[in-house]
Design a protein around this motif. Structure first.
Motif: not given
Length: 436
Positions: A360, A364-365, A368, A413-414, A417-419
């Motif tokens: 994850l 995500r990184s 981005l 990254a969270s 890109q966090s849901w």
């Protein structure tokens, strides 16, 4: 007079914790401690390292409390980090060495907390600059120690693990304990120095000096493991450059093509692994690692789902590590493979949690870095490439600086890109009923 000074001093304490200078100093000291842990353990031992870590945790708590109203908490902490650390903690209930597991989980959680604190209080470019400053200083110190040992005094510094082989062209390890660790640090440093230069955070002269410093550390480390990682890093850098230059409508197709090419390359490398090892002349190192991994594979089926219990650094006096050391007749502090190490210690469940954490964070990184125009976003993606690739031959991602970098990149990254953040944004768009 004392009555007036008392309340003023009380007010100045939270103001000091709220200061940007406090957050900057905290970031520098934390990264410095993480990367210098081999030297710190050699000089002042585990008690000194633990004491410094406790002080940093207390300072981090103070900074978070002082800045609690200005921090955006929603969707920051990746659940995958909590799941992995939580499962490692739960292993204390079935392991034969509860005190080792408890202390190791606390050690792991402390570095995770420090990483989260840095992400909460510093922007990404500030984090990059902190890492760059720390690694420049530590690499200069490393070469200073190697020059003193190998050229001036011609005496090995056994307490630091320095053999004084600089005059022979290496391998050297500086203050990082092993040549592989020096190579790992050098790669992270080179990536960081390039991002600093691209963002104009440092002058051209300082960049040239930094690049020479990092390149020399990489060369003199003589680490065959690192050269394999260099190949992966160059491929990832070129791929990321192409994606960032591509038009948005073709970028998704390129991502899938890149994924397919990566899978094919990984499979081909696996089947041609003997030839690759011979070409890179890393046979002796691989033979030792292969023998170690075989011993680990023989012990994994004893506790396949839950593992033997989390220990982090291996303790040679307790099973299963004592059995492995006896079989190989050579001491070591890790399994030299982060994934097998996790599998042995916390079983299949822990391995899946660790793979999810790394997966994850990287996805995500990478997204981005591919879609955001600011070059700073490429730093977490490329750092994770180095951490993940190195984890196939070392356990850096589980310990100290490697674990701290993994947490920092995952948390950063969270943020983007966090849901949970996207759900909150959608909720904010829903009209609220009028108050009655």
């Amino acid at each position: 007079m004392s009555d007036r000074r008392g309340p003023r001093a009380v007010r100045e304490v939270p103001e000091a914790f709220q200061s940007p200078h406090a957050a900057a100093a905290f970031s520098l000291i934390t990264f410095g401690l993480a990367f210098a842990t081999p030297a710190i353990r050699s000089i002042i031992g585990w008690p000194g390292l633990i004491g410094a870590l406790v002080v940093l945790v207390v300072l981090g708590i103070g900074i978070l409390i002082a800045r609690r109203d200005a921090i955006e908490w929603h969707g920051l902490l990746p659940i995958s980090i909590l799941i992995f650390i939580g499962w490692c903690g739960l292993s204390a209930f079935w392991t034969e060495y509860q005190w080792v597991t408890a202390s190791s989980v606390l050690y792991q959680a402390a570095f995770a907390f420090l990483g989260i604190t840095i992400v909460l209080t510093r922007d990404l470019i500030q984090i990059v600059r902190s890492v760059g400053t720390v690694l420049r200083f530590l690499l200069v110190v490393s070469f200073g120690v190697e020059i003193l040992s190998g050229l001036i005094l011609d005496v090995p510094f056994r307490f630091l693990g320095v053999d004084g082989a600089l005059a022979l062209g290496g391998p050297i390890q500086g203050i990082f304990g092993t040549r592989n660790m020096l190579g790992f640090v050098a790669l992270i440093a080179i990536v960081t120095f390039v991002i600093e230069w691209r963002t104009r955070s440092i002058t051209r002269g300082l960049f040239i000096f930094s690049a020479i410093l990092g390149g020399a550390a990489l060369l003199f480390s003589g680490s065959p493991v690192t050269w394999l990682v260099v190949t992966v890093l160059l491929f990832a850098t070129l791929a990321l450059y192409g994606l960032r230059k591509a038009k948005p409508d073709v970028r998704l197709r390129l991502q899938w093509a890149l994924l397919g090419l990566t899978v094919v390359g990984a499979v081909a490398t696996y089947f041609a692994r003997v030839r690759v090892i011979n070409l890179l002349n890393v046979g002796s190192e691989f033979e030792y690692r292969y023998s170690l991994w075989i011993q680990m594979w023989q012990l994994i089926p004893v506790h396949p789902l839950e593992g033997w219990g989390w220990a982090g650094f291996w303790r040679t006096g307790i099973p299963p590590f004592a059995n492995i050391d006896f079989a190989l007749s050579q001491g070591h502090s890790t399994g030299l493979n982060a994934f097998l190490d996790v599998y042995l210690q916390v079983g299949l469940v822990g391995l899946l949690a660790f793979v999810a954490l790394i997966g994850l964070a990287f996805v995500r990184s990478w997204l981005l870095a591919s879609n955001r125009r600011v070059v700073t976003y490429t730093w977490p993606a490329l750092v994770l490439v180095v951490v993940i690739a190195t984890s196939a031959a070392e356990s850096f991602a589980l310990l100290d600086a490697g674990w701290l970098l993994l947490v920092v990149c995952a948390a950063n990254a969270s943020q983007g890109q966090s849901w949970r953040r996207r759900l909150r944004s959608k909720d904010a768009l829903v009209p609220q009923p009028p108050l009655e």
